[in-house]
Scaffold this active site. Structure first.
Site, mmCIF file in Angstrom:
data_model
loop_
_atom_site.group_PDB
_atom_site.id
_atom_site.type_symbol
_atom_site.label_atom_id
_atom_site.label_comp_id
_atom_site.label_asym_id
_atom_site.label_seq_id
_atom_site.Cartn_x
_atom_site.Cartn_y
_atom_site.Cartn_z
ATOM 1 C CE LYS A 78 38.048 46.071 46.737
ATOM 2 N NZ LYS A 78 37.142 45.113 47.278
ATOM 3 C CE LYS A 100 38.467 44.528 50.374
ATOM 4 N NZ LYS A 100 37.290 43.660 50.320
HETATM 5 C C1 PBG Z 1 33.742 42.965 50.305
HETATM 6 C C2 PBG Z 1 34.206 43.732 49.118
HETATM 7 C C3 PBG Z 1 34.356 45.116 49.078
HETATM 8 C C4 PBG Z 1 34.661 45.436 47.762
HETATM 9 C C5 PBG Z 1 34.734 44.249 47.036
HETATM 10 N N1 PBG Z 1 34.452 43.196 47.899
HETATM 11 C C6 PBG Z 1 34.117 46.142 50.117
HETATM 12 C C7 PBG Z 1 34.779 46.067 51.424
HETATM 13 O O1 PBG Z 1 35.795 45.395 51.620
HETATM 14 O O2 PBG Z 1 34.247 46.705 52.335
HETATM 15 C C8 PBG Z 1 34.861 46.834 47.276
HETATM 16 C C9 PBG Z 1 34.649 47.073 45.827
HETATM 17 C C10 PBG Z 1 34.440 48.503 45.472
HETATM 18 O O3 PBG Z 1 34.531 49.429 46.311
HETATM 19 O O4 PBG Z 1 34.179 48.739 44.289
HETATM 20 N N2 PBG Z 1 34.494 41.960 50.751
#
Ligand code: PBG
Length: 332
Positions: free
Chosen positions: A256, A202
């Site tokens: 992601k 991520k």
């Molecule tokens: C939080 C989380 C995020 C997303 C999914 N879980 C945002 C972040 O890490 O700030 C992002 C999903 C999206 O942008 O559609 N842990």
């Protein structure tokens, strides 16, 4: 590539592109509703829905309407729905206690869906940001995002979600050691069937902006997430993270954001051959939907092309806000 491919004109690639039938015969990747996971935003109340301005077409839904959404998803052949709560600001604390409240929005929604639509899989998000006064995914002390203390909190949160009946836990926090700790606690707690889809790779991405609006974390967030989420410059590190999470007990892995990181999807699938997913995140959705709404892109076609790209890159499935719309198209 076969080295003995006949030169032109013996080989003419256009022969197999002449008609829809011939193109169908040679198409390599397939996209079906079964490849989609639908992320939905949950709010409190009954019969309540409100729009997320930076994600046109996406709404936060109260639990009764989330159940309706789950029913719709199941009817469309979408196998899983993924829950993200919008927590009331009054319940966001430095200690994030609401995260493991057995009756918090996410857990209540999980129970309601498992009751009403037992056939759909429920995935939940394991990270502290919706419950954190400072918007971070982990506990913060003196401006530092703590790792080991956060893992202990995330384990409590994961257990509460498993208890509520979640089929798949999605740790999205990027703390080190969380998969092993969660897996051990799940086994210990008798939740031997609860799957973990680790957000292994991520990235610290600006493409999450609209999501943070949707869950109300944008205003709260102080600083950025670069000390725990990945540097967009890194690819080898993604493979090391995936390997690490698999060794700790992850059943499925995720990359992601999605579209800017398709190279990572392909490398992950080739290296490990495990169930591999990508999250087409909020900013990717906003980008395509926004351009389509302005008439600058053909919305349906870019949606389907972007989803097929994930399949071609080796993904077994895609988390996408387009899930119901794409499934409707695929079902004709
Ligand atoms: C939080 C989380 C995020 C997303 C999914 N879980 C945002 C972040 O890490 O700030 C992002 C999903 C999206 O942008 O559609 N842990």
């Amino acid at each position: 590539m076969p080295a003995d491919q006949a030169p032109f004109p013996a080989t003419r690639f256009r022969r197999l592109r002449r008609s829809p039938a011939l193109r169908a015969l040679v198409s390599e990747a397939r996209l079906t509703p079964a490849d989609l996971i639908w992320p939905v935003f949950v709010r409190d109340g009954r019969g309540e829905r409100d729009a997320v301005p930076s994600m046109p077409g996406v709404e936060r839904l109260s639990i009764d309407l989330v159940v309706e959404a789950a029913r719709e998803a199941a009817a469309l052949g979408i196998p899983a729905i993924c829950l993200f709560p919008y927590t009331d600001p009054s319940k966001r604390t430095e200690g994030c206690e609401e995260a493991w409240n057995p009756d918090n929005l996410s857990n209540a929604a999980t129970r309601a869906i498992k009751d009403a639509v037992p056939d759909i899989a429920v995935m939940t998000d394991v990270a502290l940001d919706p419950y954190n006064a400072n918007g971070h995914d982990g506990l913060v002390r003196d401006g530092v995002i703590l790792n080991d203390e956060s893992v202990a909190a995330l384990v409590r949160m994961a257990l509460a979600q498993a208890e509520a009946g979640a089929d798949i836990l999605g740790p999205s926090d990027m703390m080190d050691g969380r998969i092993g700790a969660m897996r051990a606690a799940l086994e210990e707690g008798g939740h031997t069937g609860t799957a973990i889809m680790s957000y292994s790779a991520k990235y610290a991405s600006a493409f999450y902006g609209p999501f943070r609006d949707a869950v109300g974390a944008s205003g709260a967030l102080t600083g950025d997430k670069k000390t725990y989420q990945m540097d967009p410059a890194n690819g080898d590190e993604a493979l090391r993270l995936i390997e690490r999470d698999l060794s700790e007990g992850a059943d499925m892995v995720m990359v992601k954001p999605g579209m800017p990181y398709l190279d990572i999807c392909r490398r992950a699938k080739d290296a490990f051959g495990v169930p591999t997913y990508a999250y087409q995140v909020s900013g990717e959705y906003a980008m395509l939907r926004g351009a389509a709404d302005h008439g600058w892109l053909d919305g349906e076609r870019v949606m389907m092309e972007s989803l097929m790209a994930f399949r071609r890159a080796g993904c077994d499935g895609i988390l996408t806000y387009f899930a119901p719309e794409a499934a409707r198209l695929l079902n004709g």
